[in-house]
Every structure is written in C-alpha cells, then in structure tokens.
Scaffold this motif. Structure first.
Motif, PDB file in Angstrom:
ATOM      1  N   THR A  15      13.518 -54.598  50.484  1.00  0.00           N
ATOM      2  CA  THR A  15      14.697 -53.766  50.722  1.00  0.00           C
ATOM      3  C   THR A  15      14.875 -52.761  49.586  1.00  0.00           C
ATOM      4  O   THR A  15      15.166 -51.583  49.824  1.00  0.00           O
ATOM      5  N   PHE A  16      14.694 -53.223  48.346  1.00  0.00           N
ATOM      6  CA  PHE A  16      14.751 -52.312  47.208  1.00  0.00           C
ATOM      7  C   PHE A  16      13.679 -51.220  47.336  1.00  0.00           C
ATOM      8  O   PHE A  16      13.923 -50.043  47.040  1.00  0.00           O
ATOM      9  N   MET A  17      12.471 -51.616  47.769  1.00  0.00           N
ATOM     10  CA  MET A  17      11.378 -50.653  47.902  1.00  0.00           C
ATOM     11  C   MET A  17      11.682 -49.630  48.994  1.00  0.00           C
ATOM     12  O   MET A  17      11.364 -48.440  48.844  1.00  0.00           O
ATOM     13  N   ALA A  18      12.276 -50.081  50.092  1.00  0.00           N
ATOM     14  CA  ALA A  18      12.644 -49.146  51.156  1.00  0.00           C
ATOM     15  C   ALA A  18      13.662 -48.125  50.653  1.00  0.00           C
ATOM     16  O   ALA A  18      13.562 -46.921  50.928  1.00  0.00           O
ATOM     17  N   CYS A  19      14.645 -48.607  49.884  1.00  0.00           N
ATOM     18  CA  CYS A  19      15.636 -47.691  49.314  1.00  0.00           C
ATOM     19  C   CYS A  19      14.979 -46.713  48.353  1.00  0.00           C
ATOM     20  O   CYS A  19      15.358 -45.530  48.288  1.00  0.00           O
ATOM     21  N   GLY A  20      13.987 -47.185  47.615  1.00  0.00           N
ATOM     22  CA  GLY A  20      13.260 -46.300  46.711  1.00  0.00           C
ATOM     23  C   GLY A  20      12.458 -45.254  47.461  1.00  0.00           C
ATOM     24  O   GLY A  20      12.435 -44.083  47.083  1.00  0.00           O
ATOM     25  N   ALA A  21      11.783 -45.685  48.533  1.00  0.00           N
ATOM     26  CA  ALA A  21      10.989 -44.745  49.325  1.00  0.00           C
ATOM     27  C   ALA A  21      11.873 -43.677  49.958  1.00  0.00           C
ATOM     28  O   ALA A  21      11.451 -42.521  50.121  1.00  0.00           O
ATOM     29  N   LEU A  22      13.094 -44.045  50.303  1.00  0.00           N
ATOM     30  CA  LEU A  22      14.033 -43.096  50.896  1.00  0.00           C
ATOM     31  C   LEU A  22      14.708 -42.201  49.856  1.00  0.00           C
ATOM     32  O   LEU A  22      15.340 -41.206  50.207  1.00  0.00           O
ATOM     33  N   GLY A  23      14.580 -42.571  48.584  1.00  0.00           N
ATOM     34  CA  GLY A  23      15.309 -41.844  47.549  1.00  0.00           C
ATOM     35  C   GLY A  23      16.806 -42.070  47.669  1.00  0.00           C
ATOM     36  O   GLY A  23      17.606 -41.197  47.308  1.00  0.00           O
ATOM     37  N   ALA A  24      17.201 -43.267  48.147  1.00  0.00           N
ATOM     38  CA  ALA A  24      18.618 -43.568  48.346  1.00  0.00           C
ATOM     39  C   ALA A  24      19.320 -43.784  47.011  1.00  0.00           C
ATOM     40  O   ALA A  24      18.721 -44.283  46.048  1.00  0.00           O
ATOM     41  N   GLU A  25      20.592 -43.396  46.951  1.00  0.00           N
ATOM     42  CA  GLU A  25      21.434 -43.583  45.768  1.00  0.00           C
ATOM     43  C   GLU A  25      22.692 -44.318  46.232  1.00  0.00           C
ATOM     44  O   GLU A  25      23.583 -43.721  46.837  1.00  0.00           O
ATOM     45  N   LEU A  26      22.741 -45.618  45.956  1.00  0.00           N
ATOM     46  CA  LEU A  26      23.741 -46.484  46.570  1.00  0.00           C
ATOM     47  C   LEU A  26      24.687 -47.101  45.545  1.00  0.00           C
ATOM     48  O   LEU A  26      24.272 -47.489  44.457  1.00  0.00           O
ATOM     49  N   LYS A  27      25.947 -47.202  45.935  1.00  0.00           N
ATOM     50  CA  LYS A  27      26.935 -47.968  45.177  1.00  0.00           C
ATOM     51  C   LYS A  27      27.006 -49.336  45.836  1.00  0.00           C
ATOM     52  O   LYS A  27      27.667 -49.526  46.858  1.00  0.00           O
ATOM     53  N   GLY A  28      26.295 -50.285  45.245  1.00  0.00           N
ATOM     54  CA  GLY A  28      26.054 -51.540  45.938  1.00  0.00           C
ATOM     55  C   GLY A  28      27.042 -52.652  45.702  1.00  0.00           C
ATOM     56  O   GLY A  28      27.001 -53.668  46.400  1.00  0.00           O
ATOM     57  N   ARG A  29      27.948 -52.484  44.730  1.00  0.00           N
ATOM     58  CA  ARG A  29      28.792 -53.615  44.346  1.00  0.00           C
ATOM     59  C   ARG A  29      29.699 -54.080  45.491  1.00  0.00           C
ATOM     60  O   ARG A  29      29.801 -55.273  45.764  1.00  0.00           O
ATOM     61  N   ARG A  30      30.329 -53.150  46.179  1.00  0.00           N
ATOM     62  CA  ARG A  30      31.233 -53.552  47.253  1.00  0.00           C
ATOM     63  C   ARG A  30      30.466 -54.248  48.377  1.00  0.00           C
ATOM     64  O   ARG A  30      30.951 -55.225  48.955  1.00  0.00           O
ATOM     65  N   MET A  31      29.280 -53.747  48.700  1.00  0.00           N
ATOM     66  CA  MET A  31      28.463 -54.403  49.720  1.00  0.00           C
ATOM     67  C   MET A  31      28.194 -55.856  49.356  1.00  0.00           C
ATOM     68  O   MET A  31      28.313 -56.762  50.188  1.00  0.00           O
ATOM     69  N   LEU A  32      27.807 -56.077  48.090  1.00  0.00           N
ATOM     70  CA  LEU A  32      27.490 -57.429  47.663  1.00  0.00           C
ATOM     71  C   LEU A  32      28.724 -58.319  47.687  1.00  0.00           C
ATOM     72  O   LEU A  32      28.668 -59.465  48.148  1.00  0.00           O
ATOM     73  N   MET A  33      29.838 -57.800  47.199  1.00  0.00           N
ATOM     74  CA  MET A  33      31.056 -58.606  47.178  1.00  0.00           C
ATOM     75  C   MET A  33      31.512 -58.974  48.588  1.00  0.00           C
ATOM     76  O   MET A  33      31.954 -60.087  48.841  1.00  0.00           O
ATOM     77  N   ASP A  34      31.381 -58.036  49.510  1.00  0.00           N
ATOM     78  CA  ASP A  34      31.719 -58.335  50.902  1.00  0.00           C
ATOM     79  C   ASP A  34      30.820 -59.438  51.439  1.00  0.00           C
ATOM     80  O   ASP A  34      31.278 -60.347  52.145  1.00  0.00           O
ATOM     81  N   ALA A  35      29.528 -59.363  51.111  1.00  0.00           N
ATOM     82  CA  ALA A  35      28.584 -60.377  51.594  1.00  0.00           C
ATOM     83  C   ALA A  35      28.879 -61.748  50.987  1.00  0.00           C
ATOM     84  O   ALA A  35      28.760 -62.776  51.660  1.00  0.00           O
ATOM     85  N   LEU A  36      29.279 -61.754  49.711  1.00  0.00           N
ATOM     86  CA  LEU A  36      29.592 -63.014  49.040  1.00  0.00           C
ATOM     87  C   LEU A  36      30.931 -63.580  49.483  1.00  0.00           C
ATOM     88  O   LEU A  36      31.239 -64.742  49.216  1.00  0.00           O
ATOM     89  N   GLY A  37      31.742 -62.757  50.144  1.00  0.00           N
ATOM     90  CA  GLY A  37      33.052 -63.208  50.595  1.00  0.00           C
ATOM     91  C   GLY A  37      34.108 -63.133  49.523  1.00  0.00           C
ATOM     92  O   GLY A  37      35.127 -63.837  49.593  1.00  0.00           O
ATOM     93  N   PHE A  38      33.904 -62.268  48.517  1.00  0.00           N
ATOM     94  CA  PHE A  38      34.852 -62.132  47.410  1.00  0.00           C
ATOM     95  C   PHE A  38      35.582 -60.791  47.498  1.00  0.00           C
ATOM     96  O   PHE A  38      35.025 -59.791  47.936  1.00  0.00           O
ATOM     97  N   LYS A  39      36.813 -60.781  47.040  1.00  0.00           N
ATOM     98  CA  LYS A  39      37.527 -59.533  46.853  1.00  0.00           C
ATOM     99  C   LYS A  39      37.197 -59.008  45.467  1.00  0.00           C
ATOM    100  O   LYS A  39      37.242 -59.750  44.481  1.00  0.00           O
ATOM    101  N   ASP A  40      36.839 -57.754  45.402  1.00  0.00           N
ATOM    102  CA  ASP A  40      36.424 -57.170  44.117  1.00  0.00           C
ATOM    103  C   ASP A  40      37.280 -55.953  43.804  1.00  0.00           C
ATOM    104  O   ASP A  40      36.964 -54.847  44.241  1.00  0.00           O
ATOM    105  N   PRO A  41      38.362 -56.101  43.069  1.00  0.00           N
ATOM    106  CA  PRO A  41      39.236 -54.962  42.791  1.00  0.00           C
ATOM    107  C   PRO A  41      38.562 -53.889  41.966  1.00  0.00           C
ATOM    108  O   PRO A  41      39.007 -52.747  41.926  1.00  0.00           O
ATOM    109  N   GLU A  42      37.432 -54.239  41.288  1.00  0.00           N
ATOM    110  CA  GLU A  42      36.759 -53.258  40.446  1.00  0.00           C
ATOM    111  C   GLU A  42      35.792 -52.391  41.243  1.00  0.00           C
ATOM    112  O   GLU A  42      35.322 -51.378  40.743  1.00  0.00           O
ATOM    113  N   ALA A  43      35.460 -52.824  42.469  1.00  0.00           N
ATOM    114  CA  ALA A  43      34.465 -52.058  43.226  1.00  0.00           C
ATOM    115  C   ALA A  43      35.019 -50.710  43.598  1.00  0.00           C
ATOM    116  O   ALA A  43      36.134 -50.584  44.098  1.00  0.00           O
ATOM    117  N   ALA A  44      34.234 -49.686  43.344  1.00  0.00           N
ATOM    118  CA  ALA A  44      34.684 -48.314  43.662  1.00  0.00           C
ATOM    119  C   ALA A  44      34.206 -47.920  45.045  1.00  0.00           C
ATOM    120  O   ALA A  44      33.269 -48.479  45.553  1.00  0.00           O
TER     121      ALA A  44
END
Length: 476
Positions: A447-476
């Motif tokens: 998945t990281f390699m696919a994002c690299g091949a696409l030249g993607a620039e992602l803010k991943g923290r909120r995605m991860l927190m949502d997946a973990l089931g946590f509320k993250d007030p710091e996520a932008a």
C-alpha cells in the motif's frame, strides 16, 4: 489468480513471449531437475569454502556476496523454467527469506516475477474442454493468445456469443495442484543443499506455510467466493471496481470473470493526473487496507501491482480496479485487537502498549531483554511515520508538504524499515514472525508502494485513528 494472470489487460502493448508446448509436471522429472541444481550448488559451495581459506576478511565478504547472489540467480532461473507450484513456492519463500537468507539471495528471490512465458493453446484447450464441455465452450469466442501468463496458470479473453459480454478466463495449468506436495519437499531439500539458509535453522514451519498458501492459490472456488464477497462489500463505493464472477463458465480449474478495463498503476496517463486526483487514489488504497483488516478481518494480502488497475473515464473520478483474490486471508479478532494495541502504542504511546500487543499475538515475549523490546518498539514507531502530524516529535517534517501531507514518492521508509528489521533479526532472541504478521506487513508495504508510485501526499493520522476506533482531537 494463482500467479498474476489477472482478470484484465494492461491496455498497453507487450512483447509476445514464445509459448511453451508442454509443461514439466511429473514429480520425478521436476525433482530430478531441482536435485541436479542442489548437487551442483553443493559442489560449488565446497569449492567456495576452500577458496575462502586463502582470502583476507574483505575478500571473503566480497566473494561470499558474489557467491550467494550467483547461486540465488541459478535457483531463480531454474524455478522460472519449471513453472508451476515450485516457481510459486520460490516467490512465496521470498516473503520469509529476509529473516534467514543472505541479503543477496533475498534480492534475487524477491525479483521472481510471474510475467513468464505462456503455454501454447494445445496445453490450455484440453483443460477448457474437460472443465466446460464442448457445448459450453461453443457458447464462447475465446482468444487463443493469452492476456497474461503466470506460474500456476494463464488468462485468456473471451466473449459470450449470445450477448457480447466480455470475459477473462483464468485457467490453471494441468497438474500443478497435484505437484504441490512434491514441489515443496523438493524446494526444501534444494534450499538445504544450496547452503543458503543458516545451518540448524528449522524451516519446517516456513515450508508448511508455503504449502498451505499454494493450496489456497489453486483453490479457484475459494477465490470466486472472495471475489463475490469483495464485490458485495464494495458495491456502494464508487472508488472501487471488482469483477463479476460467471459461475456458468467457472470450474475447479477455470475462473470466469468480467473483463474490467484500466491502466497499470505506473502508467504515464495515471502519472499525469493532477495532485488532487492522485491523492484521492492514494487515500482509496490506504482506506481499503485499513477497512479490510480492522473492520472486515479479511485482507487480500498480495499487493503486486498486477492485481490493480486504474480506470480513467471522461468526467469521472479515477477508480481502482481490484483483481486477484486468491491470496485473501482471514484474521481473527484476537489478532486484530493485539495489533490495534501495537499501532496505538506506536502512534500515541506508551511503549508498554506495543509490548502488550506484541505478546498477545505471539510476536514478542515479556522475558525478552529490554534492548530487544526497545528495538522492536523503535521499528513500530518508524513504520508509523506516514501517520504522524507535523508537530509529532517523531515526524519526518522534511517529508511533509505545506499542508502536512506525507510525500510517499520522496520517502525511503521501506528500505529504512527493512534495514532495521534485518538488524533486529540478528539477535539470538529473534524468531520468524507469525505468518499473519508476514502477510499483513506485505500488504501494508504494498500500500505504501502504491502511494509512492502515484506520488500521493496523504494526511494519514485521521484515517488511522478512525480505523483504530479512537477519537483524535489532534488530527487535522
């Protein structure tokens, strides 16, 4: 598919390889070919060892690197020529190889590709006739030239004459399923004879896993079920396309799927998309992986780029075409919860959460020395790099854009993580990780390699927190 004979083409012209008129599927012939290889390598290893007696330390290291690379290349060439499950077993072995083979051998085995020479129509036609029957075959117009060829089978385009529906028939080579047990035993013996693995290392668990994976790869009924399940689960998300299974033309050795057009992930037209479109694809890749694991407990673990296409249509957002569900694995809730604790500790702390989660899934033990535990924690914290905000003390701010998006194309995270994991494996406390970890991390790296091949620039923290089931007030 078993191998990479995907359910659609690349939409790019590829040079045609000469086809093979027959397959070496008889165990005796395959065993003899591999045994000769092992015997030759054993003799060369003896000569190499004698020559090393007359070299200085630097000379021995250089000679050993050259020797292991040459022998791994010889092994890879032999596997490629044999096709079938022994070649696929070599590819699967490369997943574990980083834990016990010399780096030079790992590089070569990891490069084993499934884009191999196809077999001729004279080999494929009897499989179709036996599986479908002549009456059912007569309903189809089948292209005799393969769309793609792999180690365990190949794909041919077809069309239903009655309504013009375009299909791809994924056809398993005759005899490969029956040869699995013999091929795995032979490969295990050859690895021992080639002296590539450390003396005394018990590889039985690794080869047991390879054997299980191979049986799963040739189980087309299972792949059909997973394809249908992914199609059902993703039917409401326009970002993804999953082929339809046509049961009337599917058997235990034939899988009939709808033909789904698209471009390779690295195609120039995909690279020419604007940043917003490429970021959208990157988010779709990352969100799918997180959803598969944390929500479904069901992950397609083979991230080979041949399993994905990008569909570009006028006036529509780009879509990801998902192919090949033969490597889908089910993860138990206990494992998922333990891994959730590891990632939570890696992004938020404390490190004790990392250790607790790792022990719960059998990855570490509390009796391990603190330096071993800390080295593992550092690796987890490193892997969390794309999910960190700019104000995180462990963030690599030079890899973040002005909005805090992680620039995957500029990152060397995967080689850094691999080097750290390799250093950790030198510890006497090290053991080959549970198979669930091996396959999960393969997909995460993909998945990281696919994002690299696409030249993607992602803010991943909120995605991860949502997946973990946590509320993250710091996520932008």
């Amino acid at each position: 598919m078993a191998g990479k004979a995907s359910s659609m083409g690349s939409d790019e012209d590829k040079p045609r390889r000469a086809s093979m008129d027959r397959l070496t599927t008889r165990p005796a012939a395959r065993n003899w070919a591999m045994t000769r290889l092992g015997m030759g390598t054993g003799a060369r290893f003896a000569a190499h060892s004698v020559s090393n007696l007359f070299r200085d330390k630097a000379g021995r290291e250089d000679a050993s690197r050259a020797f292991y690379r040459a022998e791994a290349e010889t092994l890879a060439d032999a596997l490629g020529n044999l096709k079938g499950s022994v070649m696929k077993a070599g590819q699967m072995l490369s997943l574990y190889a980083q834990y016990f083979l010399p780096p030079e051998a790992v590089d070569v085995l990891a490069g084993l590709q499934d884009d191999t020479a196809p077999v001729s129509w004279s080999v494929i036609e009897p499989v179709l006739e036996h599986g479908l029957g002549r009456a059912r075959m007569a309903e189809l117009e089948i292209d005799r030239e393969p769309l793609a060829a792999a180690s365990l089978g190949q794909a041919h385009r077809a069309r239903i004459k009655a309504d013009g529906t375009e299909l791809v028939l994924k056809i398993q080579y005759p005899g490969v399923g029956d040869a699995i047990e013999s091929d795995v035993r032979t490969l295990k013996r050859v690895i021992s004879m080639t002296r590539l693995a450390p003396k005394g290392l018990d590889l039985e668990p690794v080869f047991n896993e390879v054997r299980e994976m191979l049986h799963r790869e040739v189980d087309y009924a299972s792949e059909a079920r997973y394809t249908k399940e992914y199609r059902r689960r993703l039917s409401g998300d326009e970002r993804y396309v999953v082929p339809e299974v046509f049961d009337d033309y599917s058997t235990d050795m034939i899988l009939a799927l709808s033909y789904e057009h698209g471009l390779p992930v690295k195609h120039k037209d995909v690279a020419a998309l604007d940043q917003t479109a490429r970021d959208g694809l990157g988010y779709a890749f990352m969100e799918l992986f997180l959803r598969e694991f944390f929500s479904w407990g069901m992950v397609q673990t083979d991230p080979h780029f041949g399993n994905y296409r990008i569909r570009l249509e006028e006036g529509e957002s780009p879509r990801i075409v998902l192919l090949d569900f033969g490597a889908t694995r089910i993860f138990g809730r206990g494992f998922i919860d333990g891994y959730r604790k590891i990632l939570s500790g890696g992004i938020f702390g404390p490190r004790s959460d990392i250790f607790e989660g790792a022990e719960a899934i059998g990855l570490m033990e509390s009796k391990h020395p603190q330096q071993v535990l800390d080295a593992f924690a550092e690796l987890i914290e490193l892997v969390m790099e794309p999910f960190r905000n700019a104000d995180d003390p462990l963030a690599r701010t030079e890899l973040l854009n002005a909005e805090g998006g992680y620039r995957f194309a500029d990152s060397d995270l995967l080689p850094r993580a691999a080097q750290k994991a390799a250093r950790n494996s030198l510890s006497r406390w090290f053991r080959v990780p549970p198979r669930e970890i091996v396959f999960l991390h393969r997909r995460l790296a993909g998945t990281f390699m696919a994002c690299g091949a696409l030249g993607a620039e992602l803010k991943g923290r909120r995605m991860l927190m949502d997946a973990l089931g946590f509320k993250d007030p710091e996520a932008a």
